[in-house]
Design a protein around this motif. Sequence first.
Motif, PDB file in Angstrom:
ATOM      1  N   LEU A  18       1.229  -3.434 -13.314  1.00  0.00           N
ATOM      2  CA  LEU A  18       0.522  -2.492 -14.175  1.00  0.00           C
ATOM      3  C   LEU A  18       1.297  -2.328 -15.475  1.00  0.00           C
ATOM      4  CD1 LEU A  18      -0.393   0.348 -11.641  1.00  0.00           C
ATOM      5  CD2 LEU A  18      -1.879  -1.494 -12.446  1.00  0.00           C
ATOM      6  N   GLU A  19       0.558  -2.165 -16.579  1.00  0.00           N
ATOM      7  CA  GLU A  19       1.146  -1.806 -17.875  1.00  0.00           C
ATOM      8  C   GLU A  19       0.298  -0.682 -18.454  1.00  0.00           C
ATOM      9  OE1 GLU A  19       1.632  -4.958 -20.610  1.00  0.00           O
ATOM     10  OE2 GLU A  19       2.517  -3.737 -22.167  1.00  0.00           O
ATOM     11  N   ILE A  20       0.851   0.498 -18.579  1.00  0.00           N
ATOM     12  CA  ILE A  20       0.103   1.677 -18.995  1.00  0.00           C
ATOM     13  C   ILE A  20       0.858   2.372 -20.116  1.00  0.00           C
ATOM     14  CG2 ILE A  20      -0.919   1.991 -16.706  1.00  0.00           C
ATOM     15  CD1 ILE A  20       1.141   4.234 -16.281  1.00  0.00           C
ATOM     16  N   ASN A  21       0.184   3.352 -20.743  1.00  0.00           N
ATOM     17  CA  ASN A  21       0.793   4.190 -21.759  1.00  0.00           C
ATOM     18  C   ASN A  21       1.355   5.454 -21.125  1.00  0.00           C
ATOM     19  OD1 ASN A  21       0.030   2.374 -23.745  1.00  0.00           O
ATOM     20  ND2 ASN A  21      -1.933   3.385 -24.083  1.00  0.00           N
ATOM     21  N   VAL A  22       2.256   6.093 -21.847  1.00  0.00           N
ATOM     22  CA  VAL A  22       2.825   7.351 -21.377  1.00  0.00           C
ATOM     23  C   VAL A  22       1.707   8.366 -21.198  1.00  0.00           C
ATOM     24  CG1 VAL A  22       4.338   9.270 -21.990  1.00  0.00           C
ATOM     25  CG2 VAL A  22       5.064   6.923 -22.432  1.00  0.00           C
ATOM     26  N   GLY A  23       1.698   9.054 -20.055  1.00  0.00           N
ATOM     27  CA  GLY A  23       0.690  10.073 -19.804  1.00  0.00           C
ATOM     28  C   GLY A  23      -0.532   9.560 -19.079  1.00  0.00           C
ATOM     29  N   SER A  24      -0.726   8.219 -19.018  1.00  0.00           N
ATOM     30  CA  SER A  24      -1.853   7.674 -18.275  1.00  0.00           C
ATOM     31  C   SER A  24      -1.552   7.708 -16.778  1.00  0.00           C
ATOM     32  CB  SER A  24      -2.145   6.240 -18.728  1.00  0.00           C
ATOM     33  OG  SER A  24      -2.435   6.201 -20.103  1.00  0.00           O
ATOM     34  N   GLN A  25      -2.541   7.348 -15.984  1.00  0.00           N
ATOM     35  CA  GLN A  25      -2.392   7.376 -14.536  1.00  0.00           C
ATOM     36  C   GLN A  25      -2.021   5.992 -14.033  1.00  0.00           C
ATOM     37  OE1 GLN A  25      -5.901   8.154 -12.166  1.00  0.00           O
ATOM     38  NE2 GLN A  25      -4.758   9.433 -10.768  1.00  0.00           N
ATOM     39  N   ALA A  26      -1.048   5.914 -13.141  1.00  0.00           N
ATOM     40  CA  ALA A  26      -0.630   4.643 -12.543  1.00  0.00           C
ATOM     41  C   ALA A  26      -0.903   4.697 -11.050  1.00  0.00           C
ATOM     42  CB  ALA A  26       0.853   4.391 -12.797  1.00  0.00           C
ATOM     43  N   LYS A  27      -1.598   3.687 -10.544  1.00  0.00           N
ATOM     44  CA  LYS A  27      -1.962   3.690  -9.126  1.00  0.00           C
ATOM     45  C   LYS A  27      -1.847   2.276  -8.586  1.00  0.00           C
ATOM     46  CE  LYS A  27      -5.502   5.294  -5.875  1.00  0.00           C
ATOM     47  NZ  LYS A  27      -6.837   5.914  -5.745  1.00  0.00           N
ATOM     48  N   PHE A  28      -1.028   2.109  -7.542  1.00  0.00           N
ATOM     49  CA  PHE A  28      -0.909   0.835  -6.836  1.00  0.00           C
ATOM     50  C   PHE A  28      -1.716   0.934  -5.540  1.00  0.00           C
ATOM     51  CE2 PHE A  28       2.173  -1.330  -9.358  1.00  0.00           C
ATOM     52  CZ  PHE A  28       2.982  -0.344  -9.906  1.00  0.00           C
ATOM     53  N   GLU A  29      -2.459  -0.125  -5.201  1.00  0.00           N
ATOM     54  CA  GLU A  29      -3.271  -0.158  -3.983  1.00  0.00           C
ATOM     55  C   GLU A  29      -3.054  -1.479  -3.274  1.00  0.00           C
ATOM     56  OE1 GLU A  29      -7.058   0.614  -5.986  1.00  0.00           O
ATOM     57  OE2 GLU A  29      -7.245   2.406  -4.769  1.00  0.00           O
ATOM     58  N   CYS A  30      -3.054  -1.429  -1.937  1.00  0.00           N
ATOM     59  CA  CYS A  30      -2.937  -2.656  -1.149  1.00  0.00           C
ATOM     60  C   CYS A  30      -3.755  -2.497   0.123  1.00  0.00           C
ATOM     61  CB  CYS A  30      -1.481  -2.972  -0.823  1.00  0.00           C
ATOM     62  SG  CYS A  30      -0.652  -1.691   0.141  1.00  0.00           S
ATOM     63  N   GLU A  31      -4.027  -3.629   0.787  1.00  0.00           N
ATOM     64  CA  GLU A  31      -4.844  -3.636   2.001  1.00  0.00           C
ATOM     65  C   GLU A  31      -4.352  -4.757   2.903  1.00  0.00           C
ATOM     66  OE1 GLU A  31      -9.564  -3.841   3.366  1.00  0.00           O
ATOM     67  OE2 GLU A  31      -8.976  -3.941   1.260  1.00  0.00           O
ATOM     68  N   ILE A  32      -4.317  -4.504   4.214  1.00  0.00           N
ATOM     69  CA  ILE A  32      -3.840  -5.498   5.177  1.00  0.00           C
ATOM     70  C   ILE A  32      -4.985  -5.912   6.085  1.00  0.00           C
ATOM     71  CG2 ILE A  32      -1.505  -4.569   5.140  1.00  0.00           C
ATOM     72  CD1 ILE A  32      -2.135  -3.317   7.900  1.00  0.00           C
ATOM     73  N   GLU A  33      -4.771  -7.025   6.804  1.00  0.00           N
ATOM     74  CA  GLU A  33      -5.699  -7.419   7.850  1.00  0.00           C
ATOM     75  C   GLU A  33      -5.618  -6.400   8.991  1.00  0.00           C
ATOM     76  OE1 GLU A  33      -7.712  -9.806   7.565  1.00  0.00           O
ATOM     77  OE2 GLU A  33      -6.921 -11.076   5.951  1.00  0.00           O
ATOM     78  N   ASP A  34      -6.622  -6.440   9.888  1.00  0.00           N
ATOM     79  CA  ASP A  34      -6.684  -5.470  10.968  1.00  0.00           C
ATOM     80  C   ASP A  34      -5.495  -5.667  11.901  1.00  0.00           C
ATOM     81  OD1 ASP A  34      -9.351  -4.366  13.181  1.00  0.00           O
ATOM     82  OD2 ASP A  34      -7.618  -3.362  12.349  1.00  0.00           O
ATOM     83  N   ALA A  35      -4.703  -4.629  12.147  1.00  0.00           N
ATOM     84  CA  ALA A  35      -3.556  -4.681  13.037  1.00  0.00           C
ATOM     85  C   ALA A  35      -3.326  -3.283  13.586  1.00  0.00           C
ATOM     86  CB  ALA A  35      -2.306  -5.204  12.319  1.00  0.00           C
ATOM     87  N   ALA A  36      -2.590  -3.226  14.702  1.00  0.00           N
ATOM     88  CA  ALA A  36      -2.406  -1.942  15.394  1.00  0.00           C
ATOM     89  C   ALA A  36      -1.127  -1.244  14.961  1.00  0.00           C
ATOM     90  CB  ALA A  36      -2.396  -2.169  16.904  1.00  0.00           C
ATOM     91  N   ASP A  37      -1.190   0.102  14.944  1.00  0.00           N
ATOM     92  CA  ASP A  37      -0.015   0.963  14.749  1.00  0.00           C
ATOM     93  C   ASP A  37       0.813   0.566  13.535  1.00  0.00           C
ATOM     94  OD1 ASP A  37       0.446   0.874  18.337  1.00  0.00           O
ATOM     95  OD2 ASP A  37      -0.813   2.198  17.122  1.00  0.00           O
ATOM     96  N   VAL A  38       0.146   0.459  12.412  1.00  0.00           N
ATOM     97  CA  VAL A  38       0.827   0.028  11.189  1.00  0.00           C
ATOM     98  C   VAL A  38       1.317   1.256  10.415  1.00  0.00           C
ATOM     99  CG1 VAL A  38       0.607  -1.204   9.012  1.00  0.00           C
ATOM    100  CG2 VAL A  38      -0.508  -2.075  11.054  1.00  0.00           C
ATOM    101  N   THR A  39       2.547   1.192   9.933  1.00  0.00           N
ATOM    102  CA  THR A  39       3.146   2.251   9.112  1.00  0.00           C
ATOM    103  C   THR A  39       3.420   1.697   7.719  1.00  0.00           C
ATOM    104  OG1 THR A  39       4.173   3.238  11.042  1.00  0.00           O
ATOM    105  CG2 THR A  39       5.043   3.871   8.893  1.00  0.00           C
ATOM    106  N   PHE A  40       3.029   2.435   6.683  1.00  0.00           N
ATOM    107  CA  PHE A  40       3.248   2.021   5.301  1.00  0.00           C
ATOM    108  C   PHE A  40       4.391   2.837   4.701  1.00  0.00           C
ATOM    109  CE2 PHE A  40      -0.373  -0.719   4.557  1.00  0.00           C
ATOM    110  CZ  PHE A  40      -1.279  -0.309   5.522  1.00  0.00           C
ATOM    111  N   LYS A  41       5.265   2.166   3.939  1.00  0.00           N
ATOM    112  CA  LYS A  41       6.315   2.838   3.176  1.00  0.00           C
ATOM    113  C   LYS A  41       6.364   2.244   1.780  1.00  0.00           C
ATOM    114  CE  LYS A  41       9.361   4.228   6.972  1.00  0.00           C
ATOM    115  NZ  LYS A  41      10.745   4.203   7.520  1.00  0.00           N
ATOM    116  N   TRP A  42       6.632   3.120   0.803  1.00  0.00           N
ATOM    117  CA  TRP A  42       6.679   2.693  -0.610  1.00  0.00           C
ATOM    118  C   TRP A  42       8.116   2.833  -1.116  1.00  0.00           C
ATOM    119  CZ3 TRP A  42       2.654   0.643  -3.416  1.00  0.00           C
ATOM    120  CH2 TRP A  42       1.404   0.698  -2.804  1.00  0.00           C
ATOM    121  N   TYR A  43       8.505   1.901  -2.001  1.00  0.00           N
ATOM    122  CA  TYR A  43       9.868   1.881  -2.525  1.00  0.00           C
ATOM    123  C   TYR A  43       9.837   1.638  -4.025  1.00  0.00           C
ATOM    124  CZ  TYR A  43      11.097   1.135   2.404  1.00  0.00           C
ATOM    125  OH  TYR A  43      11.227   1.249   3.740  1.00  0.00           O
TER     126      TYR A  43
END
Length: 1616
Positions: A18-43
């Motif tokens: 992403l490349e945005i201006n100061v004050g704009s909204q930044a949003k990262f999105e991702c999607e995985i294949e179907d799997a059980a008991d998945v935990t997401f963490k962001w860094y």
Amino acid sequence: MFRGWRAPPVFRQKITPLEINVGSQAKFECEIEDAADVTFKWYRSEVEIKQSEKYRILSRHTSSSLEILTPAKIDSGEYSCKASNKHGSASCQASLVVTGKLPTCSAVLTVKEPPSFVTPIESQTALPNANVRCKGVFKGTPPFTVKWFKDDKELITGPSCFTGLEGLSCFLELYSVGVSQSGVYSCQVNNDAGSARCSAELNVKEPPSFVVPPQPVEAMPGSTVTFSAMVKGSSPLKLKWFRGTKEIVPGRTCNFYLKDSQALLELYNVDKSHSGEYTCQISNEAGSESCPVNLMVKDKAGAALAPAETPAAPQSKKLDNLFFVEEPKPVNIVESVYSVIVRLEPRGEAKSTAELYLSGKVPEEVKPIPFDEEVLPVQVPEEPEKKKPVKIEEPKPAEPKPKAPVVEEQQQTTQPKKAVVEPHAPKEEIIKDWIVKPLRDQHVKPKTAAVFKCELFKDTPNWKWLKGETEITPSDKIEVKKDGKELTLTIKNCQPDDVAEYAMEVEGRIYTAKLTLGGIRLEFVKPIKDVTVKERETAEFSVELSHENIPVVWYKNGARLHPGKVVHMSENGKVHTLAFKEVTVDDTSNIKVEAMGKTSEAMLTVLARVIGLKRPLNDVAVIAGETATFECELSYEGIAVEWFLGGTKLEPSDRVRWFKDGSEIRKGKKYEIIAQGRKHILVINKSAFDDEAEYECDAKTSKSSGMLTVVAVPQIKTTDQSYVTDAGKPIVMAVPYSAYPQAQAEWLYNNLSLAKDNIFTSSDRTEYRLKDPKKSDQGRYMITIKNKHGAGEAFINLDVIVAPTFDLSAFKNGLEVIVPQPLTIRVPITGYPIPVAKWTFGEKLMTPEDERVTTTTKSTFVELVVTPSVRPDKGSYTLTLENEVSSASGEIEVNVIGVPSPPIELHVTGASRDFLSIAWKPPQQDGGCPIRGYHIEMCEAGTEKWMRVNSRPVKELKFRVEEGIVPEKEYILRVRAINSAGVSEPSDISENVFAKESDYVPGPVTDLKPVVVTRKMIFLNWDDPDDDGGSDLTGFIVERRDAKGHTWRQPVETPSSKCECVGIMEGQDYFFRVTAKNKFGLGLPVELGPITAIDPQDVPGPPKDLRVTDITRSTMRLIWKLPETDGGERIKSYFIEKKSMIDKAWTKAKDTEVRGTKFVVDSLTEGGLYQFRVRAVNAAGVGDPGYVSELIETKDRTKVPDAPKQPTVKEVYHDTALITWEPPADGGKPISGYIVEKKETMAKRVQTVGDGGESAWVKLDNILVKEEIQKPVIDLKLSGSMTVKAGESVRIEAGLRGKPPPEVKWVKDKAVGNNPRMSYETGDDYSKFLLTKSRRTDTGKYVITATNSAGTFTAYANVNVLDTPGPVRNLRVTGIGPDKCRVVWDGPEDDGGCEVDSYIVEKCETRRMVWSTYSASVVTPYCNITRLVESNEYIFRVRAENKMGTGPALETKPVTVKTQFNKPGPPEAPDVTKTSEWDTLLMIEDVNRYDAGKYALTLENSSGTKTFTIVVKVNGYHVEFKERNSLMWKRASKTPLRVKDCRVTGLIEGLEYEFRVMAMNMAGIGKASKVTEAAVALDPIEPPTITIHPDMKDGVSVKAGDTILPPTWPSISPRG
């Protein structure tokens, strides 16, 4: 494809940069294949991000998003998302760039967007009885309607399927699918703006089955037996064969395989032991199927053999009921690659053991195997080559050892059995899968029964049914049955609380299936909603269902929840509640509730305390060598702060590691980190240029950074460079430097200063830009960099290379050469260095090795000469020019023509006293161009005097010679063909012919055809024969016959080439033949037919171009043209009709038919208004009419025209006046003109002139001649600016007013007329501007100026031409290491009119010169290049990319990847010092750079203490020495010295020695210093001295009897 629930997560959609201006909204999105008991963490930079007021994290079952609220520049960096479960993990990362641009204010026009699929539904593969869910994500303007189709048939929600819509997601659920539900499923989304549709395929796997089962086999001993079965089912299919319950393993005695749906088992060299039952098992993901078959092995007599029985044993020792052939003995396997067992076949209940020795070793523990336990036979594979055979021998006598039993299935026999040695089988059976037929999901209606079935691999008592995790016990509602290996669970009267996951547990293994109800239409009346709370608060979720007594299951991040201290669950009728007590930030998660297969999800967000920076860092500038200080203040105390240098963390502790630019350092003099309450300070001592970097303070939730700038005099980083560029290709020559403040640059060429317009200087580089380099720009440039601290110089050598070009305009229509003239192609060229020319003809290279070929290459032209030319030289010639810059090629079409070959088959067709007739055929070769005609030559027989008898070329293939004929003479003739190249050789001469009357009959007529066919008449037409036989035709004979007969009847002779045949019968078929006749007889007849005598079926079309002329008071003349079609029959006549304005019907203008295409209608009423129409008539009837649409008045048109109407003076100027009037009545004839007269008073009159005479004059009022003035006004028909793509035309229109008419000019930078692509057109009230083939340089302001005597008006039009971006600027390579570097650049000066989306970075090794893309999606103006090869030389290039495409590349200079250090110079000559024993030594072995720092030496005695501080800089030196007269140098130490003195030992007393020193750093060892003067190895000789200890100067007082001890001297060197 459905993924298994035991699979690790796999990203379907990764986060994007992403490349945005100061004050704009930044949003990262991702999607995985179907799997059980998945935990997401962001860094962020490997630091985990928690939910807070700064960050919002939303995670669901298969998706997660990170939203950064109010991002600032310090939020720029690398972000990553990690998805994990117990089966594995996956991660993805992307960068965020926050620029300093502030958002602008704008107005939004909302246009309804038609739906379109963002994520279309995907094709899937499912197992039978499974539930399938298809989901698609779309966008558009709501509201929406969704329809689902299978194979174009709409699906309706029912027991077998359910369709739904959630926000912008549409889904379809299919329950318990079968093979019949395979097909194409489509989803159609509609809204008011349109519709969108996407499709996917569902493939339900087919369970395996036997099409043709295997057949029983009877075989003879020693033969090969093959079992074969035909199977079907979804691939992949797995094949297994069993004998009894034992699985068969392929080996040297058997083999099996599956090929083309055929399952085969081959048994080799069978005997009686192979008789028995065999089972074929075929399986896939959908299930398995087995089929038994029997094998019977007969003896040689044909009798069936039973399985082998051992004959009665000889006298043996009896142990209970177990018989042994001999006593069991230990067996020692001396050498073998396989194991063996000793099998004792028992009788009765006897038990026994045997010992197994492997290579003489006895197993430590041997577990006895009971006789009633199965022992699986194992097929021993074929022994590998070069292996010794198995040897079984008796072991040496040994002490008795415990024996392990090896047993076999119990046999119901009374015969004693012998001991048998067989290949070893496992002691314990390994069962891969306890269930043969797996459980199936059950989908039933309420109040009906659900039945779960499964079949075990073998019988076992260790099994039980489970509901969830609870064991099921039989009751009135639940029935459990066991029938052999088949287990059944029946649930009666199914209710919603029975909906759950059921399982069969066998021997510790669990197999699951689901029960769902299809009759209940369960809905979420109130689904769960997102909840946001702060730490330590209670979070509560509630859901309301449409039915009561429905069990629900709650999940957190896919893991099932159970009630506890923190988690509370409750139920109140239809409402179910979940509550979390004392939540923490780690509780941020995705919450899901499931009821009867339906789910509802929401997000739990826990906000953490936000710590901010009260006072952030500021940029710091210091002079080199001074101390730099960064300081910030936090909003709270006691917060851990991390400092970063260039992205590398610096920690304020001696227990941690320090880094600078990726290299580890120790805390010391350089950096000081201070924490004073809320203040945090970083001190950088003795700032140097390599300290310039961005320093960052990280307070976990807030960050701040500052830039350190070190001031110094200008230092040029590259003093001498070389550039090479193509002529006409823009080039940027750059000199990087370091200076503060920014320096001024001056560029000189030939000692003359260059124009400053082309010089661009920034803080770290200066550039000179040549937009259109020419050969004259080549040479040496000098660059001077100056600021107030000093100056520096650099030089650049520029070579300008011109790419090869050529001009083929002279050959645009090709080149034509006449054989045998030379084929010469001369082409003007340009290029420097002079390009190499290569000529090819087809695939043949034209070289001087061919004697006919000559090639010439000069600086201004290239030339190819082929002499002499021949016809095969015709074709395409390719010219290729190539020099160091590039290459160019083009084609030239060459047509080589020659004279044609002679005409052929010349023959005489007729002769008389006055003429000779000949005919011939064209030549076989036309010489490469069309034949233009023929020359005929004649010669009297017996002479050689040929003369041409035609003055112009003959176009036809025959000729009649009428001139130069002498009767009774004998002649011969010949013919020559003519084309553009000349005249051919003559043809073969004709036969001799006499100029006298001959008996040649005419040839056949040509083009015989029927013209008119009716039921009573057939009209034929034809052309004269090509050959009249040498005399005039006298007529033609026409005959006919009935198609059913063979006799020609009724010959008719006609003198012309047409004939009307009458007397025929309607509907009858006829044949006709025509024969030409001259005075010598009849020629050959020509036949035509069959022709049917019937009337034509179509009437003619309407006459064309009907018009009225010559109008009088009572008549009008009508004229028309023939219809386009006559209907297949000639037109006999026309009907003329008329209608006046007062008539309602059409009447005949003449009672009889009109034969021609003209007619005068008379007896018309004067002054009447008439219309006319005409119809054509043929044998089929009357056709459609042709009209005169307008009404025509009958009146005499020879009167004088009326006077002009309403003459008016429109415009008056100082010397002109504009007069207008209305046209008058024309008096019956067209007006031929007008006469205008004037008098000196400017009084005017007007008169009409026509065929009838001149009208009366019409006078105008007196006119005062004066000029009317109006200031010009321009109405530019363009709102805002105009945007076009490069190559498109720019069209601008402007309305124009003003008197007198203004003069208009269009200008952009310079007069428009200078550009041939620009033009404009100006009229009295308009002006149009046109620019063709627009370019990016055409962007700008276009000015239209209108000027007249009243003033000037100016208007502007802004034009933006979109094109690919220009080259990036200031491209440079920094941070060079042994395997990496960083490429940095500035954005292009010209972005092509639209924003640059990304950059493409490529690299190239100079030794290979092959470019490869390193990254095609760089969004930042830099790129870190890794995985380079040390010491290799690289070139990098960068291209900017926008929506129009990719711009030109800019290349760096070649750089070598290596450590950026040079070897040190030689030290000064070392001094040899004298030493004594008064010293102390601290030795640090294996010293490294971490040992650098301050060292303190403390000396202590009874008089006091003294401390010395020693600063140790760890770099390194090598000291070498040699005897004065020797040539060999020796090292004084094995490791580098870290101090600048050295004690050399091992010298020989009395010899002279020389010494030298070499410095060492990371780059290696430098040059040696100068050699010292020779020194003799002798101990120092000093005069004796007495030194009184300071404590004893005043004497010593002691008590009687005490011991006097001397004072202690400090151990210190005399050097201090």
